[in-house]
Design a protein around this motif. Structure first.
Motif, PDB file in Angstrom:
ATOM      1  N   SER A  13       0.841  -1.200   0.000  1.00 36.96           N
ATOM      2  CA  SER A  13       0.000   0.000   0.000  1.00 36.96           C
ATOM      3  C   SER A  13       0.872   1.245   0.000  1.00 36.96           C
ATOM      4  CB  SER A  13      -0.916  -0.001   1.222  1.00 36.96           C
ATOM      5  OG  SER A  13      -1.608   1.229   1.321  1.00 36.96           O
ATOM      6  N   THR A  14       0.466   2.251  -0.784  1.00 37.37           N
ATOM      7  CA  THR A  14       1.212   3.513  -0.848  1.00 37.37           C
ATOM      8  C   THR A  14       0.628   4.568   0.091  1.00 37.37           C
ATOM      9  OG1 THR A  14      -0.169   4.237  -2.712  1.00 37.37           O
ATOM     10  CG2 THR A  14       1.900   3.107  -3.232  1.00 37.37           C
ATOM     11  N   GLU A  15      -0.548   4.289   0.684  1.00 36.11           N
ATOM     12  CA  GLU A  15      -1.214   5.267   1.534  1.00 36.11           C
ATOM     13  C   GLU A  15      -1.119   4.933   3.015  1.00 36.11           C
ATOM     14  OE1 GLU A  15      -5.207   5.623   0.225  1.00 36.11           O
ATOM     15  OE2 GLU A  15      -4.686   6.352  -1.780  1.00 36.11           O
ATOM     16  N   LEU A  16      -1.084   3.657   3.354  1.00 37.90           N
ATOM     17  CA  LEU A  16      -1.050   3.246   4.749  1.00 37.90           C
ATOM     18  C   LEU A  16       0.143   2.332   4.994  1.00 37.90           C
ATOM     19  CD1 LEU A  16      -4.821   2.355   5.348  1.00 37.90           C
ATOM     20  CD2 LEU A  16      -3.625   4.412   6.121  1.00 37.90           C
ATOM     21  N   ASP A  17       0.681   2.422   6.222  1.00 41.87           N
ATOM     22  CA  ASP A  17       1.734   1.490   6.560  1.00 41.87           C
ATOM     23  C   ASP A  17       1.126   0.120   6.850  1.00 41.87           C
ATOM     24  OD1 ASP A  17       1.328   1.114   9.634  1.00 41.87           O
ATOM     25  OD2 ASP A  17       1.307   3.287   9.336  1.00 41.87           O
ATOM     26  N   SER A  18       1.968  -0.888   6.959  1.00 40.09           N
ATOM     27  CA  SER A  18       1.491  -2.266   7.091  1.00 40.09           C
ATOM     28  C   SER A  18       0.611  -2.460   8.320  1.00 40.09           C
ATOM     29  CB  SER A  18       2.695  -3.218   7.154  1.00 40.09           C
ATOM     30  OG  SER A  18       2.278  -4.542   7.394  1.00 40.09           O
ATOM     31  N   GLY A  19       1.023  -1.893   9.463  1.00 37.26           N
ATOM     32  CA  GLY A  19       0.257  -2.072  10.685  1.00 37.26           C
ATOM     33  C   GLY A  19      -1.125  -1.465  10.613  1.00 37.26           C
ATOM     34  N   ALA A  20      -1.220  -0.238  10.108  1.00 38.13           N
ATOM     35  CA  ALA A  20      -2.516   0.435  10.007  1.00 38.13           C
ATOM     36  C   ALA A  20      -3.442  -0.285   9.025  1.00 38.13           C
ATOM     37  CB  ALA A  20      -2.314   1.885   9.577  1.00 38.13           C
ATOM     38  N   LEU A  21      -2.891  -0.744   7.907  1.00 40.32           N
ATOM     39  CA  LEU A  21      -3.703  -1.441   6.920  1.00 40.32           C
ATOM     40  C   LEU A  21      -4.247  -2.752   7.489  1.00 40.32           C
ATOM     41  CD1 LEU A  21      -4.802  -1.725   4.058  1.00 40.32           C
ATOM     42  CD2 LEU A  21      -2.621  -2.729   3.374  1.00 40.32           C
ATOM     43  N   CYS A  22      -3.396  -3.496   8.164  1.00 42.31           N
ATOM     44  CA  CYS A  22      -3.841  -4.768   8.760  1.00 42.31           C
ATOM     45  C   CYS A  22      -4.905  -4.534   9.815  1.00 42.31           C
ATOM     46  CB  CYS A  22      -2.648  -5.512   9.363  1.00 42.31           C
ATOM     47  SG  CYS A  22      -1.518  -6.234   8.150  1.00 42.31           S
ATOM     48  N   SER A  23      -4.764  -3.477  10.605  1.00 44.64           N
ATOM     49  CA  SER A  23      -5.748  -3.172  11.642  1.00 44.64           C
ATOM     50  C   SER A  23      -7.108  -2.835  11.036  1.00 44.64           C
ATOM     51  CB  SER A  23      -5.262  -2.014  12.512  1.00 44.64           C
ATOM     52  OG  SER A  23      -4.078  -2.354  13.201  1.00 44.64           O
ATOM     53  N   GLN A  24      -7.112  -2.063   9.968  1.00 44.44           N
ATOM     54  CA  GLN A  24      -8.367  -1.709   9.318  1.00 44.44           C
ATOM     55  C   GLN A  24      -9.037  -2.932   8.706  1.00 44.44           C
ATOM     56  OE1 GLN A  24      -8.257   1.567   6.575  1.00 44.44           O
ATOM     57  NE2 GLN A  24      -7.232   2.969   8.019  1.00 44.44           N
TER      58      GLN A  24
END
Length: 502
Positions: A13-24
């Protein structure tokens, strides 16, 4: 589902880091899964819910693996505790209906793929100490806790293999670190293993003491012996004509959602008298004959599991016993769990292994003829199905040798028993001759097997010296050329990892 199945997808993802994307993604998927289980009667009222639940559960399993592999947060498992939002009156739940209740419902789902995926999520969560503590604390309200649930699923002979495999892997993770031994509970947020209450003496058993009590109370070793008796090495289950096969030669395998009939692994193996089932390809015939021989050898060295009632001349549903088969992957998982038990409680484990002749059973399962049969068919026309089972067999042999290596280190009688088994030493040495140029997965599985074989033989040499060398020389004198080629391949790959060995 196809996106989350790709390892490393969260870093693209170019907008979110890995942790934030996984949490969402985690929050959205938990809402979807919970919506079809809480306040709506499960999936019994919705045909759409079955497909949604299955897809969402598989995505959650992929997500758990992604977070376990790539997350920088050591406490990522705590994010999986889901609290239902009470702003919507139609979805209001009691305070207890939160946390990991959504996961526990998946373990009893009608679809075995969902059950396996639900347990697979638990396996990923328990890969860390904090995850094991989270799982244990959120399962206190179910009978036996997470330990009781895992044992009951693994010991259920009517459950399908892929579900039992995940239950075994869950127990592997739960026993992957040391635990206290006694009757005093430790403070919270400290891993202490299972806690059981001894009703006879009215005391609580904690840690290793409680684990051994669970194992003996559930007759774990006897049930695992039955599991090994039902080892099945063919890529598919062939149907049997239920109207023409005697009841005494019939057993069945299935779960709530699937049912398949298989014959006992005797000299006749799996076959049907109907004309359509007699028309098998040569490839299945060779593998079938070899696997039946291997299974018969294992069965004859152990106890006979229960079979259907042979006193009746007709077949009815009440007279059939539903016996699950044991796939190579399931056997591998059980071996990993047994190895952990050997390390945690060697004396108790060796007593049980010797009592039920486990060493003889496991050594009889090492059969290079079966691997040769698979390689012959893959060379004639490789299919993905054959390749998958071939890799599973390689991993199973590797797991068996890793278990026996742990036994050799801790127990001298077992060490001497293995050295006196010339057929087993010859079969083990012959595993170093297994080579197949296929996919990356096949080559990686071969290298894993070679590593296990070399480690096992090295330990025997270190501990027994000249007697072990004599056994190796006598058993493998016809295999030295092929074995030396494998050793050269391993050394060249280690010295020049970027180059293909010549």
């Amino acid at each position: 589902m196809h996106i989350t199945a790709r390892p490393g997808w969260s870093h693209e993802s170019t907008e979110l880091d890995s942790g934030a994307l996984c949490s969402q993604v985690l929050h959205c998927l938990l809402e979807v899964v919970s919506a079809f289980h809480i306040g709506r009667g499960g999936t019994s009222m919705s045909y759409m819910g079955k497909g949604v639940t299955k897809s969402a559960t598989l995505c959650l399993r992929h997500l758990a693996h992604e977070m376990a592999t790539y997350s920088d947060d050591k406490n990522w498992a705590r994010l999986w505790s889901h609290q239902q939002q009470k702003s919507d009156p139609s979805r209001s739940v009691a305070a207890g209906d939160s946390g990991l209740v959504w996961m526990l419902t998946l373990w009893a789902y009608r679809d075995p793929e969902v059950r396996a995926a639900g347990l697979g999520i638990a396996v990923a969560l328990t890969s860390t100490e904090s995850g094991r503590i989270v799982m244990t604390s959120h399962c206190k309200h179910i009978p036996g806790g997470i330990w009781g649930a895992a044992f009951s699923i693994l010991l259920d002979q009517a459950e399908c293999s892929m579900v039992r495999q995940q239950a075994a892997l869950l127990l592997v993770n739960m026993t992957s670190q040391t635990m206290p031994c006694g009757s005093v509970e430790l403070e919270q947020n400290v891993w202490q293993g299972p806690i059981v209450t001894d009703t006879e003496f009215e005391v609580s058993l904690v840690g290793l003491t409680a684990l051994l009590a669970l194992i003996h109370h559930s007759q774990f070793y006897h049930e695992m012996l039955v599991l090994l008796c039902n080892f099945y090495a063919q890529p598919t289950i062939q149907p049997v004509s239920a109207l023409e096969v005697p009841v005494s030669h019939l057993s069945t395998s299935g779960s709530d959602s699937t049912l398949s009939t298989v014959a006992e692994f005797g000299t006749d193996g799996l076959q049907s008298t109907s004309g359509s089932n007699q028309l098998r390809s040569k490839s299945r015939g060779r593998i079938h004959q070899t696997s039946v021989s291997s299974s018969s050898k294992t069965r004859h060295s152990t106890i006979e599991p229960g079979t259907a009632n042979s006193s009746s001349s007709t077949l009815t549903g009440e007279q059939l016993e539903y016996q699950s088969i044991a796939t190579p992957s399931l056997v591998s998982s059980v071996c990993h769990f047994l190895r952990n038990l050997v390390i945690l409680a060697p004396q108790d484990t060796f007593t049980c292994l010797r009592k039920d002749s486990y060493v003889q059973v496991l050594t009889n399962m090492v059969d290079t003829n079966l691997l040769d049969a698979y390689m012959t068919e893959m060379e004639e026309g490789c299919s993905d199905q054959l390749e998958l089972v071939f890799c599973d067999l390689l991993h199973m042999y590797s797991a068996i040798l890793d278990l026996l290596r742990a036994c050799v280190v801790y127990d001298t009688p077992i060490r001497q028993e293995l050295l006196g088994n010339e057929d087993f030493i010859r079969s083990t040495a012959a595993l170093l001759t297994i080579r197949f140029e296929g996919s990356v997965d096949v080559e990686g599985s071969c290298h894993t097997l070679w590593s296990s074989v070399l480690s096992f033989l090295t330990v025997l040499l270190q501990l027994q010296g000249a007697s072990a060398l004599h056994s190796f020389t006598m058993a493998g004198h016809t295999l030295w050329t092929s074995i030396s080629e494998t050793v050269c391949t391993v050394l060249k790959k280690r010295l020049h990892p970027g180059q293909d060995p010549v």
